[in-house]
Write a protein that holds these residues in place. Structure first.
Motif, mmCIF file in Angstrom:
data_model
loop_
_atom_site.group_PDB
_atom_site.id
_atom_site.type_symbol
_atom_site.label_atom_id
_atom_site.label_comp_id
_atom_site.label_asym_id
_atom_site.label_seq_id
_atom_site.Cartn_x
_atom_site.Cartn_y
_atom_site.Cartn_z
ATOM 1 N N LEU A 22 32.821 35.718 37.149
ATOM 2 C CA LEU A 22 33.624 36.195 38.277
ATOM 3 C C LEU A 22 33.844 37.699 38.229
ATOM 4 O O LEU A 22 33.880 38.371 39.265
ATOM 5 C CB LEU A 22 34.974 35.468 38.313
ATOM 6 C CG LEU A 22 34.920 33.998 38.722
ATOM 7 C CD1 LEU A 22 36.291 33.362 38.545
ATOM 8 C CD2 LEU A 22 34.450 33.840 40.157
ATOM 9 N N LEU A 23 34.002 38.226 37.034
ATOM 10 C CA LEU A 23 34.225 39.669 36.909
ATOM 11 C C LEU A 23 32.998 40.477 37.348
ATOM 12 O O LEU A 23 33.128 41.591 37.845
ATOM 13 C CB LEU A 23 34.627 40.026 35.475
ATOM 14 C CG LEU A 23 36.010 39.525 35.060
ATOM 15 C CD1 LEU A 23 36.240 39.819 33.579
ATOM 16 C CD2 LEU A 23 37.107 40.145 35.907
ATOM 17 N N PHE A 24 31.828 39.916 37.150
ATOM 18 C CA PHE A 24 30.614 40.615 37.554
ATOM 19 C C PHE A 24 30.140 40.232 38.955
ATOM 20 O O PHE A 24 29.136 40.733 39.435
ATOM 21 C CB PHE A 24 29.487 40.362 36.542
ATOM 22 C CG PHE A 24 29.694 41.082 35.241
ATOM 23 C CD1 PHE A 24 29.509 42.454 35.158
ATOM 24 C CD2 PHE A 24 30.104 40.404 34.111
ATOM 25 C CE1 PHE A 24 29.709 43.123 33.968
ATOM 26 C CE2 PHE A 24 30.309 41.063 32.918
ATOM 27 C CZ PHE A 24 30.108 42.436 32.841
ATOM 28 N N ALA A 25 30.866 39.347 39.593
ATOM 29 C CA ALA A 25 30.490 38.917 40.945
ATOM 30 C C ALA A 25 30.783 40.036 41.950
ATOM 31 O O ALA A 25 31.743 40.776 41.799
ATOM 32 C CB ALA A 25 31.281 37.669 41.323
ATOM 33 N N PRO A 26 29.959 40.141 42.970
ATOM 34 C CA PRO A 26 30.138 41.215 43.961
ATOM 35 C C PRO A 26 31.159 40.843 45.041
ATOM 36 O O PRO A 26 30.871 40.867 46.228
ATOM 37 C CB PRO A 26 28.740 41.373 44.544
ATOM 38 C CG PRO A 26 28.147 40.012 44.445
ATOM 39 C CD PRO A 26 28.712 39.427 43.182
ATOM 40 N N GLU A 27 32.387 40.477 44.635
ATOM 41 C CA GLU A 27 33.443 40.151 45.596
ATOM 42 C C GLU A 27 34.628 41.070 45.359
ATOM 43 O O GLU A 27 34.745 41.682 44.304
ATOM 44 C CB GLU A 27 33.869 38.695 45.437
ATOM 45 C CG GLU A 27 32.799 37.704 45.824
ATOM 46 C CD GLU A 27 33.300 36.280 45.786
ATOM 47 O OE1 GLU A 27 34.528 36.079 45.800
ATOM 48 O OE2 GLU A 27 32.462 35.370 45.731
ATOM 49 N N GLY A 29 38.619 42.117 44.722
ATOM 50 C CA GLY A 29 39.549 41.709 43.677
ATOM 51 C C GLY A 29 40.409 40.516 44.030
ATOM 52 O O GLY A 29 40.667 39.661 43.186
ATOM 53 N N ASP A 30 40.879 40.441 45.280
ATOM 54 C CA ASP A 30 41.731 39.324 45.675
ATOM 55 C C ASP A 30 41.003 37.990 45.546
ATOM 56 O O ASP A 30 41.544 37.023 45.001
ATOM 57 C CB ASP A 30 42.232 39.500 47.115
ATOM 58 C CG ASP A 30 43.290 40.591 47.241
ATOM 59 O OD1 ASP A 30 43.949 40.881 46.211
ATOM 60 O OD2 ASP A 30 43.452 41.122 48.346
ATOM 61 N N ASN A 31 39.795 37.931 46.066
ATOM 62 C CA ASN A 31 39.015 36.686 45.970
ATOM 63 C C ASN A 31 38.706 36.342 44.518
ATOM 64 O O ASN A 31 38.762 35.177 44.125
ATOM 65 C CB ASN A 31 37.714 36.792 46.766
ATOM 66 C CG ASN A 31 37.941 36.719 48.254
ATOM 67 O OD1 ASN A 31 38.970 36.229 48.699
ATOM 68 N ND2 ASN A 31 36.994 37.211 49.025
ATOM 69 N N THR A 32 38.377 37.351 43.747
ATOM 70 C CA THR A 32 38.071 37.119 42.334
ATOM 71 C C THR A 32 39.291 36.585 41.604
ATOM 72 O O THR A 32 39.193 35.626 40.829
ATOM 73 C CB THR A 32 37.577 38.422 41.668
ATOM 74 O OG1 THR A 32 36.407 38.880 42.360
ATOM 75 C CG2 THR A 32 37.218 38.191 40.218
ATOM 76 N N ARG A 33 40.452 37.179 41.839
ATOM 77 C CA ARG A 33 41.678 36.711 41.181
ATOM 78 C C ARG A 33 42.024 35.284 41.609
ATOM 79 O O ARG A 33 42.445 34.460 40.795
ATOM 80 C CB ARG A 33 42.838 37.652 41.480
ATOM 81 C CG ARG A 33 42.788 38.924 40.644
ATOM 82 C CD ARG A 33 44.045 39.750 40.809
ATOM 83 N NE ARG A 33 44.160 40.380 42.136
ATOM 84 C CZ ARG A 33 43.542 41.497 42.483
ATOM 85 N NH1 ARG A 33 42.751 42.118 41.631
ATOM 86 N NH2 ARG A 33 43.708 41.999 43.692
ATOM 87 N N LYS A 34 41.831 34.971 42.888
ATOM 88 C CA LYS A 34 42.093 33.609 43.365
ATOM 89 C C LYS A 34 41.167 32.610 42.685
ATOM 90 O O LYS A 34 41.592 31.513 42.282
ATOM 91 C CB LYS A 34 41.929 33.532 44.880
ATOM 92 C CG LYS A 34 43.061 34.186 45.653
ATOM 93 C CD LYS A 34 42.818 34.116 47.140
ATOM 94 C CE LYS A 34 43.891 34.881 47.907
ATOM 95 N NZ LYS A 34 43.636 34.907 49.354
#
Length: 94
Positions: A22-27, A29-34
């Motif tokens: 998730l940390l390396f995903a191209p999204e 911050g809000d979506n990643t934290r969710k």
């Protein structure tokens, strides 16, 4: 005990892999934290379920051991009574 370690190891590896992915995903911050929060909650729930199953199995095993011990005790008491009766019979012969 070994099963618990394996379960914990698998869950920890899955959590670490998920977080790194998730940390390396191209999204943003809000979506990643969710996603991290959702996955963490899922993993925590899975861990709780696994621990509850382990607890149930341990309780069941303890009960089985307790019952088996009681059976051995009862058998020993019965055998002692037999020896006592035999001894009394032998004494009464004299």
């Amino acid at each position: 005990m070994t099963t618990n370690k394996i379960i914990l190891g698998v869950l920890a590896a899955a959590a670490a892999g998920t977080i790194i992915g998730l940390l390396f995903a191209p999204e943003d911050g809000d979506n990643t934290r969710k996603k991290i929060k959702k996955k963490t909650n899922t993993l925590a729930s899975d861990l709780i379920d696994a621990l509850e199953k382990s607890k149930e199995k341990a309780t069941e095993t303890a009960e089985n051991i307790k019952e088996e011990g009681k059976a051995y005790k009862d058998a020993a008491v019965n055998k002692a009574e037999e020896y006592k009766d035999t001894a009394k019979e032998e004494i009464n012969k004299f």
